[in-house]
Scaffold this active site. Sequence first.
Site, PDB file in Angstrom:
ATOM      1  NE  ARG A  61     -21.331 -26.489  38.147  1.00  6.72           N
ATOM      2  CZ  ARG A  61     -22.655 -26.613  38.006  1.00  6.72           C
ATOM      3  NH1 ARG A  61     -23.332 -27.349  38.861  1.00  6.72           N
ATOM      4  NH2 ARG A  61     -23.289 -25.997  37.035  1.00  6.72           N
ATOM      5  CD  GLU A  98     -32.304 -24.426  24.058  1.00  2.00           C
ATOM      6  OE1 GLU A  98     -31.545 -24.893  24.917  1.00  2.00           O
ATOM      7  OE2 GLU A  98     -32.459 -24.915  22.923  1.00  2.00           O
TER       8      GLU A  98
HETATM    9  P1  AMP Z   1     -25.441 -19.690  30.856  1.00  3.84           P
HETATM   10  O1  AMP Z   1     -26.388 -18.778  31.580  1.00  3.84           O
HETATM   11  O2  AMP Z   1     -26.064 -20.347  29.657  1.00  3.84           O
HETATM   12  O3  AMP Z   1     -24.139 -18.986  30.501  1.00  3.84           O
HETATM   13  O4  AMP Z   1     -25.106 -20.879  31.833  1.00  3.84           O
HETATM   14  C1  AMP Z   1     -24.171 -20.687  32.826  1.00  3.84           C
HETATM   15  C2  AMP Z   1     -24.561 -21.357  34.114  1.00  3.84           C
HETATM   16  O5  AMP Z   1     -25.081 -22.671  33.899  1.00  3.84           O
HETATM   17  C3  AMP Z   1     -23.344 -21.509  34.980  1.00  3.84           C
HETATM   18  O6  AMP Z   1     -23.705 -21.190  36.309  1.00  3.84           O
HETATM   19  C4  AMP Z   1     -22.917 -22.958  34.809  1.00  3.84           C
HETATM   20  O7  AMP Z   1     -22.576 -23.515  36.050  1.00  3.84           O
HETATM   21  C5  AMP Z   1     -24.124 -23.662  34.215  1.00  3.84           C
HETATM   22  N1  AMP Z   1     -23.824 -24.372  32.953  1.00  3.84           N
HETATM   23  C6  AMP Z   1     -24.333 -24.069  31.733  1.00  3.84           C
HETATM   24  N2  AMP Z   1     -23.927 -24.949  30.807  1.00  3.84           N
HETATM   25  C7  AMP Z   1     -23.114 -25.820  31.445  1.00  3.84           C
HETATM   26  C8  AMP Z   1     -22.371 -26.975  31.013  1.00  3.84           C
HETATM   27  N3  AMP Z   1     -22.365 -27.407  29.743  1.00  3.84           N
HETATM   28  N4  AMP Z   1     -21.637 -27.625  31.934  1.00  3.84           N
HETATM   29  C9  AMP Z   1     -21.620 -27.205  33.230  1.00  3.84           C
HETATM   30  N5  AMP Z   1     -22.318 -26.145  33.682  1.00  3.84           N
HETATM   31  C10 AMP Z   1     -23.052 -25.459  32.811  1.00  3.84           C
END
Ligand code: AMP
Length: 174
Positions: A61, A98
């Site tokens: 995205r 995780e």
């Molecule tokens: P993180 O590495 O945990 O910060 O996750 C970020 C990545 O995962 C981004 O590229 C987001 O597009 C996707 N992502 C993680 N959690 C969500 C969520 N609750 N809703 C939408 N996209 C998420």
Amino acid sequence: MSPAQLSALVRDIPGFPTPEVVFKDITPVLADAAALRAAVELIAAPFRSAGVTTVAGIEARGFVLAPPVALELGAGFVPLRKQGKLPYHTRRDEYELEYGTDVLEIHEDAAGPDDRVLLVDDVIATGGTAGAAVRLIRGLGAELVGVAVLIELAFLNGRDSLDDVDLHAVVTYA
Ligand code: AMP
């Protein structure tokens, strides 16, 4: 259109893609002409005078939001992708999820010491993905100007793992 109006268009999808996640679906924002314009302008706004040469977007995205932000800032666009998707010589960074690990890659010539790079994604959650992207961009010798996201899930504390980064979120969920 204000950040609060954008937030009202973001759709919560409980249990997608796994049972414990409440997915922030931005497709209603993208589908609305005024909202799409506002989202792009608000992501770019803090960095208009930052001399950004390159906007980096994270699959998938981030690919939707980063190119129009690059056009706003008069910059180019470079992709960060999951393992094995980029065709040229790459650098890779493995980061913790995780459960298990994931890999992000960038072309080795995507940016260099003359570049000032803004990283763009839709959502920052735990910050693991953005952290890997930041390491890859800095590893090419480029200056990381900041990280700009449409949505910050502040309760997951992603900001804490990016403490030396200028992180800007349009909409924050506490
Ligand atoms: P993180 O590495 O945990 O910060 O996750 C970020 C990545 O995962 C981004 O590229 C987001 O597009 C996707 N992502 C993680 N959690 C969500 C969520 N609750 N809703 C939408 N996209 C998420």
